[in-house]
Design a protein around this motif. Sequence first.
Motif, PDB file in Angstrom:
ATOM      1  N   LEU A  94       0.820  -1.115  -0.023  1.00 49.60           N
ATOM      2  CA  LEU A  94       0.074  -0.027  -0.048  1.00 49.60           C
ATOM      3  C   LEU A  94       0.794   1.370   0.043  1.00 49.60           C
ATOM      4  CD1 LEU A  94      -2.906   1.462   0.302  1.00 49.60           C
ATOM      5  CD2 LEU A  94      -2.597   1.366   2.790  1.00 49.60           C
ATOM      6  N   VAL A  95       0.848   2.036  -0.862  1.00 49.26           N
ATOM      7  CA  VAL A  95       1.452   3.362  -0.971  1.00 49.26           C
ATOM      8  C   VAL A  95       0.291   4.486  -0.588  1.00 49.26           C
ATOM      9  CG1 VAL A  95       2.369   5.050  -2.866  1.00 49.26           C
ATOM     10  CG2 VAL A  95       3.170   2.630  -2.892  1.00 49.26           C
ATOM     11  N   TYR A  96       0.884   5.222   0.378  1.00 49.36           N
ATOM     12  CA  TYR A  96      -0.150   6.402   0.968  1.00 49.36           C
ATOM     13  C   TYR A  96       0.396   7.492   0.675  1.00 49.36           C
ATOM     14  CZ  TYR A  96      -3.734   7.886   4.271  1.00 49.36           C
ATOM     15  OH  TYR A  96      -4.730   8.583   4.584  1.00 49.36           O
ATOM     16  N   GLY A  97      -0.142   8.602  -0.182  1.00 51.14           N
ATOM     17  CA  GLY A  97       0.745   9.533  -0.288  1.00 51.14           C
ATOM     18  C   GLY A  97      -0.287  10.983  -0.771  1.00 51.14           C
ATOM     19  N   ASP A  98       0.370  11.745  -1.420  1.00 53.36           N
ATOM     20  CA  ASP A  98      -0.382  12.971  -1.779  1.00 53.36           C
ATOM     21  C   ASP A  98      -0.284  13.191  -3.412  1.00 53.36           C
ATOM     22  OD1 ASP A  98       2.319  13.891  -2.293  1.00 53.36           O
ATOM     23  OD2 ASP A  98       2.341  15.026  -0.405  1.00 53.36           O
ATOM     24  N   SER A  99      -0.386  14.405  -3.746  1.00 53.14           N
ATOM     25  CA  SER A  99      -0.103  14.778  -5.232  1.00 53.14           C
ATOM     26  C   SER A  99       1.092  14.067  -6.150  1.00 53.14           C
ATOM     27  CB  SER A  99      -0.279  16.244  -5.560  1.00 53.14           C
ATOM     28  OG  SER A  99       0.828  16.754  -5.064  1.00 53.14           O
ATOM     29  N   LEU A 100       2.220  13.701  -5.179  1.00 54.61           N
ATOM     30  CA  LEU A 100       3.113  13.201  -5.779  1.00 54.61           C
ATOM     31  C   LEU A 100       2.935  11.629  -6.162  1.00 54.61           C
ATOM     32  CD1 LEU A 100       6.078  14.783  -3.683  1.00 54.61           C
ATOM     33  CD2 LEU A 100       4.981  15.624  -5.750  1.00 54.61           C
ATOM     34  N   THR A 101       2.047  11.212  -5.195  1.00 55.79           N
ATOM     35  CA  THR A 101       1.894   9.820  -5.515  1.00 55.79           C
ATOM     36  C   THR A 101       0.667   9.593  -6.640  1.00 55.79           C
ATOM     37  OG1 THR A 101       2.321   9.188  -3.390  1.00 55.79           O
ATOM     38  CG2 THR A 101       0.703   7.552  -4.388  1.00 55.79           C
ATOM     39  N   TRP A 102      -0.372  10.663  -6.557  1.00 57.78           N
ATOM     40  CA  TRP A 102      -1.319  10.738  -7.548  1.00 57.78           C
ATOM     41  C   TRP A 102      -1.046  10.959  -8.903  1.00 57.78           C
ATOM     42  CZ3 TRP A 102      -3.526  15.044 -10.589  1.00 57.78           C
ATOM     43  CH2 TRP A 102      -4.912  14.491 -11.055  1.00 57.78           C
ATOM     44  N   GLY A 103       0.160  11.479  -9.262  1.00 56.84           N
ATOM     45  CA  GLY A 103       0.910  11.891 -10.213  1.00 56.84           C
ATOM     46  C   GLY A 103       0.489  13.112 -10.970  1.00 56.84           C
ATOM     47  N   TYR A 104       0.678  14.181 -10.032  1.00 55.64           N
ATOM     48  CA  TYR A 104       0.341  15.635 -10.623  1.00 55.64           C
ATOM     49  C   TYR A 104       1.516  16.060 -11.415  1.00 55.64           C
ATOM     50  CZ  TYR A 104      -0.739  20.678 -10.364  1.00 55.64           C
ATOM     51  OH  TYR A 104      -1.210  21.892 -10.618  1.00 55.64           O
ATOM     52  N   ASP A 105       1.066  16.499 -12.715  1.00 51.11           N
ATOM     53  CA  ASP A 105       2.228  17.081 -13.701  1.00 51.11           C
ATOM     54  C   ASP A 105       2.136  18.459 -13.646  1.00 51.11           C
ATOM     55  OD1 ASP A 105       3.602  17.207 -15.960  1.00 51.11           O
ATOM     56  OD2 ASP A 105       2.594  16.273 -17.367  1.00 51.11           O
ATOM     57  N   PRO A 106       3.317  18.986 -13.228  1.00 48.64           N
ATOM     58  CA  PRO A 106       3.335  20.380 -13.254  1.00 48.64           C
ATOM     59  C   PRO A 106       3.318  21.123 -14.603  1.00 48.64           C
ATOM     60  CG  PRO A 106       5.513  19.485 -12.801  1.00 48.64           C
ATOM     61  CD  PRO A 106       4.436  18.130 -12.740  1.00 48.64           C
ATOM     62  N   ALA A 107       3.792  20.355 -15.688  1.00 42.66           N
ATOM     63  CA  ALA A 107       3.700  20.881 -17.000  1.00 42.66           C
ATOM     64  C   ALA A 107       2.189  20.998 -17.577  1.00 42.66           C
ATOM     65  CB  ALA A 107       4.494  19.985 -17.960  1.00 42.66           C
ATOM     66  N   GLY A 108       1.123  20.365 -16.806  1.00 43.08           N
ATOM     67  CA  GLY A 108      -0.188  20.324 -17.395  1.00 43.08           C
ATOM     68  C   GLY A 108      -0.859  21.593 -17.165  1.00 43.08           C
ATOM     69  N   PRO A 109      -1.294  22.045 -16.027  1.00 49.18           N
ATOM     70  CA  PRO A 109      -1.608  21.113 -14.866  1.00 49.18           C
ATOM     71  C   PRO A 109      -2.395  19.816 -15.210  1.00 49.18           C
ATOM     72  CG  PRO A 109      -2.709  22.950 -14.120  1.00 49.18           C
ATOM     73  CD  PRO A 109      -1.833  23.216 -15.416  1.00 49.18           C
ATOM     74  N   GLY A 110      -2.061  18.818 -14.562  1.00 46.21           N
ATOM     75  CA  GLY A 110      -2.896  17.431 -14.962  1.00 46.21           C
ATOM     76  C   GLY A 110      -2.322  16.396 -14.278  1.00 46.21           C
ATOM     77  N   ARG A 111      -2.497  15.124 -14.849  1.00 46.81           N
ATOM     78  CA  ARG A 111      -2.050  13.987 -14.317  1.00 46.81           C
ATOM     79  C   ARG A 111      -1.326  13.135 -15.291  1.00 46.81           C
ATOM     80  NH1 ARG A 111      -6.189   9.663 -11.219  1.00 46.81           N
ATOM     81  NH2 ARG A 111      -4.545   8.841  -9.632  1.00 46.81           N
ATOM     82  N   HIS A 112      -0.216  12.607 -14.804  1.00 46.39           N
ATOM     83  CA  HIS A 112       0.684  11.777 -15.370  1.00 46.39           C
ATOM     84  C   HIS A 112       0.063  10.454 -15.834  1.00 46.39           C
ATOM     85  CE1 HIS A 112       4.474  14.113 -15.190  1.00 46.39           C
ATOM     86  NE2 HIS A 112       4.418  13.867 -13.952  1.00 46.39           N
ATOM     87  N   ALA A 113       0.298  10.073 -17.044  1.00 49.01           N
ATOM     88  CA  ALA A 113      -0.213   8.741 -17.533  1.00 49.01           C
ATOM     89  C   ALA A 113       0.056   7.575 -16.621  1.00 49.01           C
ATOM     90  CB  ALA A 113       0.491   8.339 -18.766  1.00 49.01           C
ATOM     91  N   PHE A 114      -0.769   6.678 -16.386  1.00 52.02           N
ATOM     92  CA  PHE A 114      -0.809   5.646 -15.325  1.00 52.02           C
ATOM     93  C   PHE A 114       0.560   4.876 -15.155  1.00 52.02           C
ATOM     94  CE2 PHE A 114      -1.145   1.256 -14.114  1.00 52.02           C
ATOM     95  CZ  PHE A 114      -1.817   1.528 -12.695  1.00 52.02           C
ATOM     96  N   HIS A 115       1.178   4.617 -16.485  1.00 54.45           N
ATOM     97  CA  HIS A 115       2.151   3.978 -16.390  1.00 54.45           C
ATOM     98  C   HIS A 115       3.595   4.807 -15.811  1.00 54.45           C
ATOM     99  CE1 HIS A 115       2.634   5.709 -20.592  1.00 54.45           C
ATOM    100  NE2 HIS A 115       4.100   5.736 -20.271  1.00 54.45           N
ATOM    101  N   ILE A 116       3.462   6.163 -15.861  1.00 56.51           N
ATOM    102  CA  ILE A 116       4.600   6.950 -15.636  1.00 56.51           C
ATOM    103  C   ILE A 116       4.655   7.225 -14.002  1.00 56.51           C
ATOM    104  CG2 ILE A 116       5.337   9.360 -15.662  1.00 56.51           C
ATOM    105  CD1 ILE A 116       4.651   9.408 -18.517  1.00 56.51           C
ATOM    106  N   ARG A 117       3.348   7.133 -13.539  1.00 57.41           N
ATOM    107  CA  ARG A 117       3.263   7.302 -11.935  1.00 57.41           C
ATOM    108  C   ARG A 117       4.135   6.486 -11.208  1.00 57.41           C
ATOM    109  NH1 ARG A 117      -3.266   7.054 -12.499  1.00 57.41           N
ATOM    110  NH2 ARG A 117      -3.282   8.389 -14.171  1.00 57.41           N
TER     111      ARG A 117
END
Length: 212
Positions: free
Chosen positions: A5-28
């Motif tokens: 179990l990984v318990y985290g915040d936006s760094l775990t969610w995959g927040y992309d600062p270039a978006g803003p948005g979310r990194h693709a699943f395989h990149i998180r």
Amino acid sequence: MKSILVYGDSLTWGYDPAGPGRHAFHIRWPSVLEATLGAGVRVIAEGLNGRTTAYDDHTADCDRNGARLLPTLLHSHAPLDLVILMLGTNDLKAHMAGTAIAAQQGMRRLVQLIQHHAWQFDHDTPPVLIVAPPRIVETADPDFSAAYAGAVSQSAMLASLYADLADEVGAGFFDAGSVAQSSAADGIHLDADNTIAIGRGLAPMAQLMIGG
């Protein structure tokens, strides 16, 4: 099958600062960790933007207090072979706790919740791996700069405080800042290369802690 179990915040969610948005699943990074560990290991990613270790954010549109939700997630995902905690960045916001020592105390509370959880069906208490997030860096983004006023210097202390805590409570420790750097786009979040680096960098420690 081993379960992490990984318990985290936006760094775990995959927040992309270039978006803003979310990194693709395989990149998180939790996805990269699972892929690196290979068959027989399942990594459950529980990331939430804005989540703190143990502090209320009354401006939020959902419950971001990590200590409140964790026991429920321990029940729903059990049995577990490892719990990875990567939180503390949001604790450093000016309108939240604002200090690294407060983040350490919040992280201590999360470890206590795991180690003293009422595990069902004779499930063993899993080991805990405390991860210090990458340091906050200076940014020209006015919103993030204001929200994290004073946090650059505080975040520089977080890894040392988390390492001391890990020794005290018998947890593993990994400094994500040893393999990754926050993006200057907002000072907080990770570009694709750096979130991938965390997943790969964590793999040896995670493998050691789950055995096999």
